[in-house]
Design a protein around this motif. Structure first.
Motif, PDB file in Angstrom:
ATOM      1  N   LEU A  59       0.840  -1.203   0.000  1.00 43.35           N
ATOM      2  CA  LEU A  59       0.000   0.000   0.000  1.00 43.35           C
ATOM      3  C   LEU A  59       0.869   1.243   0.000  1.00 43.35           C
ATOM      4  CD1 LEU A  59      -2.888  -0.799   2.518  1.00 43.35           C
ATOM      5  CD2 LEU A  59      -3.125  -0.278   0.090  1.00 43.35           C
ATOM      6  N   THR A  60       0.585   2.152  -0.897  1.00 42.11           N
ATOM      7  CA  THR A  60       1.329   3.421  -0.915  1.00 42.11           C
ATOM      8  C   THR A  60       0.686   4.477  -0.019  1.00 42.11           C
ATOM      9  OG1 THR A  60       0.065   4.131  -2.847  1.00 42.11           O
ATOM     10  CG2 THR A  60       2.151   2.998  -3.257  1.00 42.11           C
ATOM     11  N   ALA A  61      -0.619   4.354   0.230  1.00 43.19           N
ATOM     12  CA  ALA A  61      -1.314   5.296   1.110  1.00 43.19           C
ATOM     13  C   ALA A  61      -2.631   4.665   1.531  1.00 43.19           C
ATOM     14  CB  ALA A  61      -1.566   6.627   0.411  1.00 43.19           C
ATOM     15  N   LEU A  62      -3.091   5.026   2.701  1.00 49.25           N
ATOM     16  CA  LEU A  62      -4.327   4.466   3.244  1.00 49.25           C
ATOM     17  C   LEU A  62      -4.979   5.486   4.161  1.00 49.25           C
ATOM     18  CD1 LEU A  62      -6.136   1.877   3.571  1.00 49.25           C
ATOM     19  CD2 LEU A  62      -4.768   1.361   5.613  1.00 49.25           C
ATOM     20  N   ASP A  63      -6.283   5.711   3.966  1.00 48.21           N
ATOM     21  CA  ASP A  63      -7.022   6.573   4.886  1.00 48.21           C
ATOM     22  C   ASP A  63      -8.159   5.765   5.516  1.00 48.21           C
ATOM     23  OD1 ASP A  63      -8.897   6.351   2.912  1.00 48.21           O
ATOM     24  OD2 ASP A  63      -8.988   8.481   2.403  1.00 48.21           O
ATOM     25  N   HIS A  64      -8.998   6.449   6.249  1.00 46.10           N
ATOM     26  CA  HIS A  64     -10.041   5.758   7.006  1.00 46.10           C
ATOM     27  C   HIS A  64     -11.038   5.057   6.092  1.00 46.10           C
ATOM     28  CE1 HIS A  64     -12.640   4.984  10.457  1.00 46.10           C
ATOM     29  NE2 HIS A  64     -13.660   5.371   9.710  1.00 46.10           N
ATOM     30  N   ILE A  65     -11.387   5.649   4.960  1.00 41.02           N
ATOM     31  CA  ILE A  65     -12.362   5.037   4.049  1.00 41.02           C
ATOM     32  C   ILE A  65     -11.806   3.746   3.470  1.00 41.02           C
ATOM     33  CG2 ILE A  65     -13.696   5.378   1.936  1.00 41.02           C
ATOM     34  CD1 ILE A  65     -14.630   7.031   4.310  1.00 41.02           C
ATOM     35  N   GLY A  66     -10.536   3.777   3.013  1.00 40.40           N
ATOM     36  CA  GLY A  66      -9.922   2.562   2.491  1.00 40.40           C
ATOM     37  C   GLY A  66      -9.806   1.482   3.544  1.00 40.40           C
ATOM     38  N   ALA A  67      -9.407   1.869   4.753  1.00 43.19           N
ATOM     39  CA  ALA A  67      -9.318   0.887   5.840  1.00 43.19           C
ATOM     40  C   ALA A  67     -10.677   0.300   6.173  1.00 43.19           C
ATOM     41  CB  ALA A  67      -8.696   1.558   7.075  1.00 43.19           C
ATOM     42  N   GLN A  68     -11.729   1.085   6.103  1.00 42.92           N
ATOM     43  CA  GLN A  68     -13.078   0.608   6.381  1.00 42.92           C
ATOM     44  C   GLN A  68     -13.506  -0.444   5.361  1.00 42.92           C
ATOM     45  OE1 GLN A  68     -14.880   1.718   9.070  1.00 42.92           O
ATOM     46  NE2 GLN A  68     -16.494   0.239   8.611  1.00 42.92           N
ATOM     47  N   LEU A  69     -13.142  -0.262   4.089  1.00 35.23           N
ATOM     48  CA  LEU A  69     -13.482  -1.250   3.068  1.00 35.23           C
ATOM     49  C   LEU A  69     -12.835  -2.601   3.376  1.00 35.23           C
ATOM     50  CD1 LEU A  69     -13.212   0.834  -0.227  1.00 35.23           C
ATOM     51  CD2 LEU A  69     -15.274  -0.111   0.789  1.00 35.23           C
ATOM     52  N   LEU A  70     -11.550  -2.576   3.725  1.00 33.40           N
ATOM     53  CA  LEU A  70     -10.862  -3.819   4.047  1.00 33.40           C
ATOM     54  C   LEU A  70     -11.404  -4.437   5.332  1.00 33.40           C
ATOM     55  CD1 LEU A  70      -7.233  -2.674   3.158  1.00 33.40           C
ATOM     56  CD2 LEU A  70      -8.664  -4.271   1.858  1.00 33.40           C
ATOM     57  N   TRP A  71     -11.720  -3.602   6.310  1.00 35.16           N
ATOM     58  CA  TRP A  71     -12.249  -4.092   7.589  1.00 35.16           C
ATOM     59  C   TRP A  71     -13.593  -4.800   7.390  1.00 35.16           C
ATOM     60  CZ3 TRP A  71     -10.100  -4.870  12.118  1.00 35.16           C
ATOM     61  CH2 TRP A  71     -10.895  -5.025  13.256  1.00 35.16           C
ATOM     62  N   GLN A  72     -14.427  -4.256   6.516  1.00 39.00           N
ATOM     63  CA  GLN A  72     -15.702  -4.906   6.208  1.00 39.00           C
ATOM     64  C   GLN A  72     -15.460  -6.242   5.510  1.00 39.00           C
ATOM     65  OE1 GLN A  72     -18.731  -3.972   7.015  1.00 39.00           O
ATOM     66  NE2 GLN A  72     -18.296  -1.950   7.867  1.00 39.00           N
ATOM     67  N   ALA A  73     -14.467  -6.314   4.614  1.00 36.43           N
ATOM     68  CA  ALA A  73     -14.170  -7.553   3.907  1.00 36.43           C
ATOM     69  C   ALA A  73     -13.639  -8.616   4.854  1.00 36.43           C
ATOM     70  CB  ALA A  73     -13.159  -7.294   2.796  1.00 36.43           C
ATOM     71  N   TRP A  74     -12.970  -8.232   5.926  1.00 36.36           N
ATOM     72  CA  TRP A  74     -12.434  -9.180   6.909  1.00 36.36           C
ATOM     73  C   TRP A  74     -13.494  -9.649   7.911  1.00 36.36           C
ATOM     74  CZ3 TRP A  74      -7.606  -5.711   8.191  1.00 36.36           C
ATOM     75  CH2 TRP A  74      -6.746  -5.702   7.078  1.00 36.36           C
ATOM     76  N   GLY A  75     -14.698  -9.140   7.784  1.00 41.54           N
ATOM     77  CA  GLY A  75     -15.732  -9.508   8.741  1.00 41.54           C
ATOM     78  C   GLY A  75     -15.600  -8.777  10.057  1.00 41.54           C
ATOM     79  N   LYS A  76     -15.041  -7.575  10.011  1.00 44.54           N
ATOM     80  CA  LYS A  76     -14.867  -6.703  11.174  1.00 44.54           C
ATOM     81  C   LYS A  76     -14.002  -7.357  12.264  1.00 44.54           C
ATOM     82  CE  LYS A  76     -19.224  -4.211  10.498  1.00 44.54           C
ATOM     83  NZ  LYS A  76     -20.483  -3.769  11.108  1.00 44.54           N
ATOM     84  N   SER A  77     -12.959  -8.070  11.821  1.00 47.35           N
ATOM     85  CA  SER A  77     -11.970  -8.639  12.746  1.00 47.35           C
ATOM     86  C   SER A  77     -10.673  -8.862  11.973  1.00 47.35           C
ATOM     87  CB  SER A  77     -12.475  -9.956  13.343  1.00 47.35           C
ATOM     88  OG  SER A  77     -12.678 -10.917  12.327  1.00 47.35           O
ATOM     89  N   PHE A  78      -9.574  -8.908  12.679  1.00 49.10           N
ATOM     90  CA  PHE A  78      -8.287  -9.091  12.017  1.00 49.10           C
ATOM     91  C   PHE A  78      -8.182 -10.513  11.465  1.00 49.10           C
ATOM     92  CE2 PHE A  78      -7.177  -5.548  14.848  1.00 49.10           C
ATOM     93  CZ  PHE A  78      -6.537  -4.702  13.939  1.00 49.10           C
ATOM     94  N   PRO A  79      -7.714 -10.674  10.218  1.00 49.12           N
ATOM     95  CA  PRO A  79      -7.501 -12.027   9.682  1.00 49.12           C
ATOM     96  C   PRO A  79      -6.348 -12.717  10.403  1.00 49.12           C
ATOM     97  CG  PRO A  79      -6.700 -10.373   8.147  1.00 49.12           C
ATOM     98  CD  PRO A  79      -7.387  -9.628   9.249  1.00 49.12           C
ATOM     99  N   ALA A  80      -6.350 -14.034  10.325  1.00 42.52           N
ATOM    100  CA  ALA A  80      -5.313 -14.801  11.024  1.00 42.52           C
ATOM    101  C   ALA A  80      -3.927 -14.514  10.464  1.00 42.52           C
ATOM    102  CB  ALA A  80      -5.630 -16.298  10.931  1.00 42.52           C
ATOM    103  N   LYS A  81      -3.849 -14.278   9.157  1.00 44.86           N
ATOM    104  CA  LYS A  81      -2.562 -14.013   8.515  1.00 44.86           C
ATOM    105  C   LYS A  81      -2.638 -12.639   7.873  1.00 44.86           C
ATOM    106  CE  LYS A  81      -1.990 -18.946   7.586  1.00 44.86           C
ATOM    107  NZ  LYS A  81      -1.838 -20.000   6.551  1.00 44.86           N
TER     108      LYS A  81
END
Length: 374
Positions: A59-81
């Motif tokens: 990732l070259t840059a990340l803000d709250h909106i981008g992080a929210q997209l990934l967080w939703q894809a992870w099911g609102k929890s950190f992936p194991a890896k």
């Protein structure tokens, strides 16, 4: 560091399936509709796959909106890896912290079964008390005017007579004329089929002079003058002019309320006469074209079919309707709160209550004078 790289999701199907995240996941980069849809579909396909390794080191840059997209894809929890840069880790930790905050649930107030009825009854009682106080003050102001007529607010009374009477003549004449034409046309069609052409005078004379004339004039005045009185007093309440008058020792009831009540009590019978005349003229014109009845015969026949008692009942209704409209309009004007929403609601309520009160009063008159022949 380049922030103009397009956000990309790349799935690498190796022995250890990996999702590689590239680009600048910033709001302005994700704003493009087609790109946002592509990323959303890609992340949706990867949801629920626990064996995936997520690599965010590119990732070259990340803000709250981008992080929210990934967080939703992870099911609102950190992936194991997960591989993530240290400066981006704080965004995901903040999302995880926010997710643990329990939002307070607003409890709906418990309303008893008859709570709404109780509130309506209380509101009606408050309005009744307010109108009673207004009428009591009006009686005292009228007594003061009788004791000292030279000190009365004659200019205010004259101005209100002009506004509520003379300026209302055009609209009442137009509506009265059209009502007379319509009533005569519809009645004439039926009477002619039964050979009762002459009874058109009876029908128009009684219905207009005793009922339709006063009612029509009262409804028009309630919508025109009643709303204007409420709006005037409401604006004075909002701009604190009424408070300024009280501070200066100027009696609000004597200078504002009483002139309006006197003016409407005086002008309403005149408006009733004016509306009756225009409605009868419209009926005579319509009878001329439908039944070939000359206006001279119509005018000659009218006094024989309409007694003088009905004429006085119509004028008496005008006086009562005028007082009702003025008192109700002043009552709602004085209840306006210092905001524009209350001004609009108060004006609307004033017109509705005035028209309803006029109809109720007319029904009372119908019962009271039921023994007077038509």
């Amino acid at each position: 560091m380049r922030h103009d790289i397009t956000p990309t999701v790349l799935f690498i199907p190796t022995a250890q399936p990996t999702v590689q995240i590239y680009g600048a996941w910033l709001t302005d980069m994700l704003a493009e509709a087609s790109l946002m849809q592509t990323i959303h579909l890609s992340l949706q396909e990867l949801q629920g796959k626990l064996e995936l390794e997520w690599d965010l080191t590119q990732l070259t840059a990340l803000d709250h909106i981008g992080a929210q997209l990934l967080w939703q894809a992870w099911g609102k929890s950190f992936p194991a890896k997960l591989k993530v840069l240290e400066q981006h880790q704080a965004l995901f930790e903040r999302l995880a912290t926010v997710q643990k905050i329990v939002m307070p649930v607003t409890q709906k107030p418990l309303v008893p079964p008859f709570g709404k009825l109780g509130r309506l009854s209380l509101n009606f009682a408050l309005h009744l008390i307010g109108v009673t106080e207004l009428l009591g003050q009006l009686v005292l102001d009228l007594a003061r005017l009788v004791r000292h007529p030279t000190r009365g607010p004659w200019k205010e009374i004259s101005a209100n007579i002009y506004r509520t009477g003379f300026q209302a003549m055009a609209i009442t004449a137009l509506v009265g004329l059209l009502i007379g034409v319509v009533l005569s046309y519809l009645s004439g069609q039926q009477l002619r089929s039964y050979g009762g052409d002459l009874f058109i005078v009876n029908l128009l004379g009684i219905s207009i002079i005793r009922e339709l004339g006063p009612m029509l004039a009262a409804i028009l005045i309630a919508g025109r003058s009643g709303s204007a009185i409420t709006a005037q007093l409401g604006v004075m309440k909002v701009t604190e002019e009424l408070d300024a008058m009280r501070v200066m020792g100027i009696p609000v009831g004597f200078r504002l309320i009483m002139p309006k009540v006197i003016a409407l009590a005086f002008t309403m019978p005149l408006i009733v006469i004016w509306t009756d005349v225009m409605a009868l003229i419209g009926g005579a014109i319509s009878a001329l074209f439908i039944l070939d009845m000359s206006p001279g015969f119509f005018l000659h026949k009218l006094p024989d079919v309409v007694s003088l008692a009905n004429y006085w009942i119509g004028l008496g209704k005008g006086v009562v309707f005028g007082i009702l409209i003025a008192v109700i309009a002043c009552h709602y004007g004085l209840r306006i709160k210092p905001n524009t929403e209350s001004l609009g609601l108060g004006t609307t309520s004033s017109v509705v209550v005035s028209i309803t009160s006029v109809i109720v009063a007319d029904a009372f008159f119908a019962v009271l004078f039921r023994n007077i022949a038509y």
